[in-house]
Scaffold this active site. Structure first.
Site, mmCIF file in Angstrom:
data_model
loop_
_atom_site.group_PDB
_atom_site.id
_atom_site.type_symbol
_atom_site.label_atom_id
_atom_site.label_comp_id
_atom_site.label_asym_id
_atom_site.label_seq_id
_atom_site.Cartn_x
_atom_site.Cartn_y
_atom_site.Cartn_z
ATOM 1 N N LYS A 206 0.840 -1.198 0.000
ATOM 2 C CA LYS A 206 0.000 0.000 0.000
ATOM 3 C C LYS A 206 0.879 1.254 0.000
ATOM 4 O O LYS A 206 0.692 2.142 -0.812
ATOM 5 C CB LYS A 206 -0.920 -0.041 1.221
ATOM 6 C CG LYS A 206 -1.921 1.077 1.270
ATOM 7 C CD LYS A 206 -2.954 0.845 2.350
ATOM 8 C CE LYS A 206 -3.793 2.094 2.530
ATOM 9 N NZ LYS A 206 -4.769 1.966 3.588
ATOM 10 N N HIS A 384 -5.431 -33.917 15.922
ATOM 11 C CA HIS A 384 -4.294 -34.695 16.412
ATOM 12 C C HIS A 384 -3.228 -33.782 17.001
ATOM 13 O O HIS A 384 -2.088 -34.205 17.182
ATOM 14 C CB HIS A 384 -3.732 -35.549 15.277
ATOM 15 C CG HIS A 384 -4.753 -36.500 14.745
ATOM 16 N ND1 HIS A 384 -4.973 -37.741 15.293
ATOM 17 C CD2 HIS A 384 -5.672 -36.353 13.755
ATOM 18 C CE1 HIS A 384 -5.961 -38.332 14.629
ATOM 19 N NE2 HIS A 384 -6.406 -37.511 13.702
#
Ligand code: F6P
Length: 545
Positions: A206, A384
């Site tokens: 930007k 997990h």
């Protein structure tokens, strides 16, 4: 005490919380078979199920009162109509204009921004067509095969996340790579297999003076010129996306090769602008515009649907409920969708840079908790890893689950397993497992083992939301992202904070700039605290010269 925590709506919620905090969702579900119908919403094929939350209809009504009393309705209109709602930077907040597919005028300071938006979309379309068709040639006359997008934060996370999510729509001819970290490992490893003749760099920033992006862009330019033997190759291999033409020209990219966006687009809300060019190069401009269309439909829903049927508003209200009344510090986002593997990373900036604030819009310190810690990774991997803590730890962690009913790929057995897990985890979180149920699953000897039994009990009552959609399409993704953006906005309104500045990232940048020259001389450094001095001096000792 702030006016928020002092308000009637807040007090009513506190009283309501006393009565709801010990209620069991399992019981509520047992008593009310219509709960899914009551607490689920739809936009097109996206189903949002929020029934597994510790709420009644009255809870939603009280939370809606809170949103109304904080002026949500007026603030939504202020955002969509270009009012200066980012008050510290004196800017409008108009990422919604970037996807305003109705094309009706949107004014900033009396000027309609839609013609500029359409001009850049047309420029993107022409450029994407040329590169994708192989008509845009590199310095040696060969077509482009690899895009390297360099940008950080909002100029990296959004396009990277979207390109991954929509990879089934990606071009076979063009590969897109993302570089954000100033750690050279990132750039060096990405460039290793690539040929300079066929690589196009898209530099997204930007302000176009962000330290990391400029360093990476300079090294990329050196890599190209060393291989091509001349700076003349740059115009064919570098394009810029920025609000800042002077900085682009100063870097050495012809502004002919610049795609503009504007200061009323916040960095973390910029993937809809030319910042999305790398994505558009990969998936094609038609698909990019479908992404905009999905976001536009979510915008209409947010702007015009009553709050108690409004998906992003409900998401926000539930977040406030857990954050401010149950004391939950974090919020997990768990897509059962491998293509959404960067979604939590993207939302970390979106949410935490927006609502990680402790001063309100009047400059007062807040006396309530604001933005939560956002984290997560795709299921089933997360199961997990960290799910143990969500199920049986001591912290309350509301979760968002999401999944597509159909995969883009051809192994159906995988998908049913994935979806059975997507369905089972929220069910387990909500229902838990009682001592009696644990004992019923054990042998008579095991039942006597007090520690074993206690360890297998799940308290349950853990809240979650679930999104289920037909397929991960550009349109669906556009709507999902926009829901989260509007959730963040709504929470910012309730907390009375400015969700659109990011002053908290500045101090570290300033200090790093001061330290940099100290790393380059041979002196012992004493100008900081003893910890920082000690580490600087140790670094200088260790550094191989
Ligand atoms: O440091 C934070 C930040 O300003 C973000 O808000 C922004 O998305 C990122 O840096 C990158 O900024 P730019 O696009 O200007 O290079």
């Amino acid at each position: 005490m702030s006016s928020l925590t002092h308000s009637k709506a807040w007090s009513a919620l506190k009283t309501h919380f006393q009565y709801i905090q010990n209620e069991s969702m399992r019981e509520i579900f047992r008593k009310d078979p219509d709960r899914f119908k009551k607490f689920s919403l739809r936009l097109d094929d996206i189903i949002f199920d929020y029934s597994k939350n510790r709420i009644h209809e009255e809870t939603i009504a009280l939370l809606v009162d809170l949103a109304e009393s904080q002026g949500l309705r007026q603030k939504i209109e202020a955002m969509f109509t270009g009012k200066i709602i980012n008050i510290t930077e004196h800017r409008a907040v108009l990422h919604t204009a970037l996807r305003n597919r109705s094309n009706t005028p949107v004014y900033v300071d009396g000027k309609d921004v839609m013609p500029d938006i359409n001009r850049v979309l047309a420029q993107m379309r022409a450029f994407c067509a040329a590169v994708r068709a192989g008509d845009w040639k590199g310095y040696s006359g060969r077509a482009i095969t690899d895009i390297v997008s360099i940008g950080i934060g909002g100029s990296g996370l959004g396009p990277k996340m979207v390109s991954a999510a929509l990879s089934p729509y990606g071009s076979d001819r063009l590969k897109v790579h993302y570089v954000s970290n100033v750690d050279q490992t990132n750039l060096v490893e990405v460039l290793k297999p690539l040929s300079a003749e066929t690589t196009l760099f898209v530099i997204a920033s930007k302000v176009f003076n962000t330290q990391e992006t400029m360093m990476n862009a300079r090294s990329a330019r050196n890599w190209l010129t060393e291989r091509s033997g001349s700076e003349a190759a740059i115009p064919k291999h570098f394009v810029a996306i920025s609000t800042h033409a002077e900085n682009v020209a100063r870097f050495g990219i012809d502004t002919e090769n610049m795609f503009e966006f504007w200061d009323w687009v916040g960095g973390r809300y910029s993937l809809w602008s030319a910042v999305g060019l790398s994505t558009a190069l990969s998936i094609g401009m038609d698909h990019f515009e479908e992404l905009l269309q999905g976001a536009y439909e979510a915008d209409l829903h947010f702007r015009h649907t009553p709050f108690d049927r409004n998906i992003p508003v409900i998401m926000a209200l539930l977040g406030v409920w857990y954050n401010n009344f149950f004391g939950a510090d974090s919020h997990a986002v768990i897509p059962y969708d491998q293509s959404m593997r960067y979604f939590a990373d993207y939302l970390q900036q979106g949410d935490m840079e927006s609502n990680g604030k402790s001063v309100d819009l009047d400059g007062n310190r807040v006396d309530y908790s604001t933005g939560p810690i956002i984290w997560g990774q795709p299921g089933t991997n997360g199961q997990h890893a960290f799910f143990q803590l969500i199920h049986q730890g001591t912290k309350l962690i509301p979760c968002d689950f999401m999944a597509a009913a159909n995969s883009h790929y051809p192994l159906p057995e995988h998908h049913d397993i994935l979806i059975s897990n997507f369905l089972a985890q929220p069910e387990a979180l909500m229902n838990g497992l009682t001592e009696e149920e644990v004992k019923a699953r054990l042998s008579p000897e095991e039942r006597e083992d007090r520690v074993l039994v206690a360890s297998k009990v799940f308290d349950g009552n853990k809240p979650s939301n679930a999104f289920l959609y037909k397929k991960m399409t550009p349109r669906t993704l556009g709507s999902l992202i926009a829901f989260y953006e509007h959730k963040i906005f709504t929470q910012g309104v309730i907390w009375h904070i400015n969700s659109f500045d990011q002053m908290g990232v500045e101090l570290g940048k300033v200090l790093a700039k001061a330290i940099l020259p100290e790393l380059k001389n041979d002196r012992i450094i004493t100008s900081h605290d003893s910890s920082t001095n000690g580490l600087i001096n140790a670094y200088k000792q260790y550094k191989e010269r």
